[in-house]
Design a protein around this motif. Sequence first.
Motif, PDB file in Angstrom:
ATOM      1  N   THR A  42       0.795  -1.225   0.000  1.00  0.00           N
ATOM      2  CA  THR A  42       0.000   0.000   0.000  1.00  0.00           C
ATOM      3  C   THR A  42       0.831   1.280   0.000  1.00  0.00           C
ATOM      4  OG1 THR A  42      -0.227  -0.064   2.410  1.00  0.00           O
ATOM      5  CG2 THR A  42      -1.983  -1.105   1.100  1.00  0.00           C
ATOM      6  N   LEU A  43       2.119   1.185   0.274  1.00  0.00           N
ATOM      7  CA  LEU A  43       2.961   2.378   0.214  1.00  0.00           C
ATOM      8  C   LEU A  43       3.125   2.842  -1.234  1.00  0.00           C
ATOM      9  CD1 LEU A  43       5.971   1.816   2.662  1.00  0.00           C
ATOM     10  CD2 LEU A  43       4.352   3.713   2.689  1.00  0.00           C
ATOM     11  N   ALA A  44       3.158   4.150  -1.409  1.00  0.00           N
ATOM     12  CA  ALA A  44       3.457   4.692  -2.732  1.00  0.00           C
ATOM     13  C   ALA A  44       4.836   4.189  -3.160  1.00  0.00           C
ATOM     14  CB  ALA A  44       3.439   6.215  -2.688  1.00  0.00           C
ATOM     15  N   PRO A  45       5.017   3.850  -4.429  1.00  0.00           N
ATOM     16  CA  PRO A  45       6.319   3.346  -4.871  1.00  0.00           C
ATOM     17  C   PRO A  45       7.492   4.249  -4.493  1.00  0.00           C
ATOM     18  CG  PRO A  45       4.695   3.041  -6.588  1.00  0.00           C
ATOM     19  CD  PRO A  45       4.032   3.850  -5.508  1.00  0.00           C
ATOM     20  N   SER A  46       7.295   5.551  -4.498  1.00  0.00           N
ATOM     21  CA  SER A  46       8.381   6.467  -4.142  1.00  0.00           C
ATOM     22  C   SER A  46       8.753   6.361  -2.661  1.00  0.00           C
ATOM     23  CB  SER A  46       8.003   7.911  -4.476  1.00  0.00           C
ATOM     24  OG  SER A  46       6.832   8.286  -3.759  1.00  0.00           O
ATOM     25  N   LEU A  47       7.832   5.894  -1.830  1.00  0.00           N
ATOM     26  CA  LEU A  47       8.103   5.706  -0.404  1.00  0.00           C
ATOM     27  C   LEU A  47       8.551   4.283  -0.095  1.00  0.00           C
ATOM     28  CD1 LEU A  47       5.025   7.629   1.066  1.00  0.00           C
ATOM     29  CD2 LEU A  47       7.383   8.459   0.829  1.00  0.00           C
ATOM     30  N   ARG A  48       8.081   3.331  -0.884  1.00  0.00           N
ATOM     31  CA  ARG A  48       8.355   1.916  -0.640  1.00  0.00           C
ATOM     32  C   ARG A  48       9.808   1.563  -0.945  1.00  0.00           C
ATOM     33  NH1 ARG A  48       4.628  -0.559  -3.988  1.00  0.00           N
ATOM     34  NH2 ARG A  48       6.124  -0.568  -5.680  1.00  0.00           N
ATOM     35  N   GLY A  49      10.333   2.100  -2.036  1.00  0.00           N
ATOM     36  CA  GLY A  49      11.661   1.686  -2.474  1.00  0.00           C
ATOM     37  C   GLY A  49      11.609   0.279  -3.049  1.00  0.00           C
ATOM     38  N   ASP A  50      12.740  -0.411  -3.009  1.00  0.00           N
ATOM     39  CA  ASP A  50      12.807  -1.768  -3.560  1.00  0.00           C
ATOM     40  C   ASP A  50      11.972  -2.759  -2.760  1.00  0.00           C
ATOM     41  OD1 ASP A  50      14.446  -1.023  -5.659  1.00  0.00           O
ATOM     42  OD2 ASP A  50      16.288  -1.530  -4.590  1.00  0.00           O
ATOM     43  N   ILE A  51      12.016  -2.623  -1.438  1.00  0.00           N
ATOM     44  CA  ILE A  51      11.234  -3.466  -0.523  1.00  0.00           C
ATOM     45  C   ILE A  51      10.860  -2.574   0.657  1.00  0.00           C
ATOM     46  CG2 ILE A  51      11.183  -5.556   0.895  1.00  0.00           C
ATOM     47  CD1 ILE A  51      13.549  -6.626  -0.794  1.00  0.00           C
ATOM     48  N   ALA A  52       9.574  -2.526   1.016  1.00  0.00           N
ATOM     49  CA  ALA A  52       9.133  -1.675   2.130  1.00  0.00           C
ATOM     50  C   ALA A  52       9.884  -2.049   3.415  1.00  0.00           C
ATOM     51  CB  ALA A  52       7.632  -1.799   2.335  1.00  0.00           C
ATOM     52  N   PRO A  53      10.116  -1.093   4.287  1.00  0.00           N
ATOM     53  CA  PRO A  53      10.943  -1.322   5.481  1.00  0.00           C
ATOM     54  C   PRO A  53      10.516  -2.500   6.362  1.00  0.00           C
ATOM     55  CG  PRO A  53      10.555   1.020   5.196  1.00  0.00           C
ATOM     56  CD  PRO A  53       9.718   0.316   4.164  1.00  0.00           C
ATOM     57  N   LYS A  54       9.235  -2.626   6.673  1.00  0.00           N
ATOM     58  CA  LYS A  54       8.797  -3.729   7.553  1.00  0.00           C
ATOM     59  C   LYS A  54       9.016  -5.084   6.893  1.00  0.00           C
ATOM     60  CE  LYS A  54       5.306  -1.352  10.310  1.00  0.00           C
ATOM     61  NZ  LYS A  54       3.868  -1.258  10.622  1.00  0.00           N
ATOM     62  N   LEU A  55       8.749  -5.163   5.592  1.00  0.00           N
ATOM     63  CA  LEU A  55       8.946  -6.430   4.886  1.00  0.00           C
ATOM     64  C   LEU A  55      10.430  -6.752   4.801  1.00  0.00           C
ATOM     65  CD1 LEU A  55       7.813  -8.851   3.386  1.00  0.00           C
ATOM     66  CD2 LEU A  55       7.772  -7.460   1.299  1.00  0.00           C
ATOM     67  N   LYS A  56      11.256  -5.774   4.491  1.00  0.00           N
ATOM     68  CA  LYS A  56      12.704  -6.009   4.400  1.00  0.00           C
ATOM     69  C   LYS A  56      13.252  -6.500   5.736  1.00  0.00           C
ATOM     70  CE  LYS A  56      16.868  -4.197   2.383  1.00  0.00           C
ATOM     71  NZ  LYS A  56      17.436  -3.146   1.548  1.00  0.00           N
ATOM     72  N   ALA A  57      12.770  -5.919   6.838  1.00  0.00           N
ATOM     73  CA  ALA A  57      13.217  -6.340   8.173  1.00  0.00           C
ATOM     74  C   ALA A  57      12.756  -7.756   8.500  1.00  0.00           C
ATOM     75  CB  ALA A  57      12.702  -5.360   9.220  1.00  0.00           C
ATOM     76  N   LEU A  58      11.635  -8.166   7.939  1.00  0.00           N
ATOM     77  CA  LEU A  58      11.081  -9.485   8.212  1.00  0.00           C
ATOM     78  C   LEU A  58      11.800 -10.596   7.446  1.00  0.00           C
ATOM     79  CD1 LEU A  58       8.746 -11.010   9.648  1.00  0.00           C
ATOM     80  CD2 LEU A  58       7.398 -10.623   7.575  1.00  0.00           C
ATOM     81  N   LEU A  59      12.254 -10.292   6.235  1.00  0.00           N
ATOM     82  CA  LEU A  59      12.872 -11.322   5.393  1.00  0.00           C
ATOM     83  C   LEU A  59      14.109 -11.923   6.046  1.00  0.00           C
ATOM     84  CD1 LEU A  59      12.657  -9.610   1.884  1.00  0.00           C
ATOM     85  CD2 LEU A  59      11.118 -11.330   2.847  1.00  0.00           C
ATOM     86  N   GLY A  60      14.343 -13.205   5.757  1.00  0.00           N
ATOM     87  CA  GLY A  60      15.556 -13.853   6.244  1.00  0.00           C
ATOM     88  C   GLY A  60      16.796 -13.170   5.712  1.00  0.00           C
ATOM     89  N   MET A  61      16.731 -12.708   4.461  1.00  0.00           N
ATOM     90  CA  MET A  61      17.832 -11.966   3.846  1.00  0.00           C
ATOM     91  C   MET A  61      17.324 -11.274   2.586  1.00  0.00           C
ATOM     92  SD  MET A  61      21.439 -13.335   2.310  1.00  0.00           S
ATOM     93  CE  MET A  61      21.207 -13.149   0.545  1.00  0.00           C
ATOM     94  N   ALA A  62      17.825 -10.075   2.367  1.00  0.00           N
ATOM     95  CA  ALA A  62      17.547  -9.362   1.117  1.00  0.00           C
ATOM     96  C   ALA A  62      18.859  -8.734   0.677  1.00  0.00           C
ATOM     97  CB  ALA A  62      16.469  -8.306   1.301  1.00  0.00           C
ATOM     98  N   GLY A  63      19.498  -9.318  -0.321  1.00  0.00           N
ATOM     99  CA  GLY A  63      20.763  -8.806  -0.825  1.00  0.00           C
ATOM    100  C   GLY A  63      20.607  -7.442  -1.464  1.00  0.00           C
ATOM    101  N   ALA A  64      21.730  -6.776  -1.653  1.00  0.00           N
ATOM    102  CA  ALA A  64      21.734  -5.442  -2.265  1.00  0.00           C
ATOM    103  C   ALA A  64      21.008  -5.475  -3.608  1.00  0.00           C
ATOM    104  CB  ALA A  64      23.170  -4.963  -2.457  1.00  0.00           C
ATOM    105  N   GLY A  65      20.142  -4.498  -3.817  1.00  0.00           N
ATOM    106  CA  GLY A  65      19.445  -4.380  -5.089  1.00  0.00           C
ATOM    107  C   GLY A  65      18.298  -5.351  -5.290  1.00  0.00           C
ATOM    108  N   ALA A  66      17.973  -6.182  -4.289  1.00  0.00           N
ATOM    109  CA  ALA A  66      16.808  -7.070  -4.416  1.00  0.00           C
ATOM    110  C   ALA A  66      15.554  -6.208  -4.434  1.00  0.00           C
ATOM    111  CB  ALA A  66      16.763  -8.063  -3.266  1.00  0.00           C
ATOM    112  N   ARG A  67      14.603  -6.582  -5.288  1.00  0.00           N
ATOM    113  CA  ARG A  67      13.390  -5.771  -5.445  1.00  0.00           C
ATOM    114  C   ARG A  67      12.167  -6.680  -5.497  1.00  0.00           C
ATOM    115  NH1 ARG A  67      12.164  -0.661  -7.015  1.00  0.00           N
ATOM    116  NH2 ARG A  67      10.176  -0.358  -8.058  1.00  0.00           N
ATOM    117  N   ILE A  68      11.117  -6.263  -4.793  1.00  0.00           N
ATOM    118  CA  ILE A  68       9.839  -6.969  -4.811  1.00  0.00           C
ATOM    119  C   ILE A  68       8.771  -5.976  -5.242  1.00  0.00           C
ATOM    120  CG2 ILE A  68       8.118  -8.220  -3.480  1.00  0.00           C
ATOM    121  CD1 ILE A  68      10.343  -9.060  -1.536  1.00  0.00           C
TER     122      ILE A  68
END
Length: 181
Positions: free
Chosen positions: A36-62
């Motif tokens: 639901t975040l605007a793409p300009s605010l979300r970035g490659d992966i929204a902050p809460k989701l990125k923190a939840l993932l086991g790992m997100a390498g540099a430049g990974a995008r969802i």
Amino acid sequence: MSERKKMAAGAWYNCVDAELDALRLVAANAIFEHNTLAPSLRGDIAPKLKALLGMAGAGARIEAPFHCAYGFNIHLGEGVFLNAGCTILDTAPVRIGGGTMFGPNVQVYCPEHHKDPVHRRAGLEIARPVAIGKNVWIGGGAIILGGIEIGDNAIVGAGSVVTKNVPAGATVVGNPARPVR
């Protein structure tokens, strides 16, 4: 042993469990933010989701929308790209190597429900990991079943259902997915 520990150990577990429900709720909230975040605010992966993932390498995008079961079992290498509509039911580890790209609406299903209808109604399932190598291309609408390994540089055609391991460099298409010569 808790149902979460059984799930992590690859044993039969009951998915209708308060601890697992709470973990899925944490994931649902992170997914909601991402979707639901605007793409300009979300970035490659929204902050809460990125923190939840086991790992997100540099430049990974969802891309949004995205759905997963728990999030903490998902490991994305550098430069991984998951296109819109991706669903990963990560009851077991899902490892996606660097440079791998998913087309839209790709689905990865780790859980396998019990074949006995009595056990299935009781919520019994088993979690099977998925390992996808580096520089793999998974075409739109493909389905990857639990327990599958896909080797580096492989290609899975759009709409394919992967029920068997895919060797490195191979191209598979169809339902069930079969090698193209």
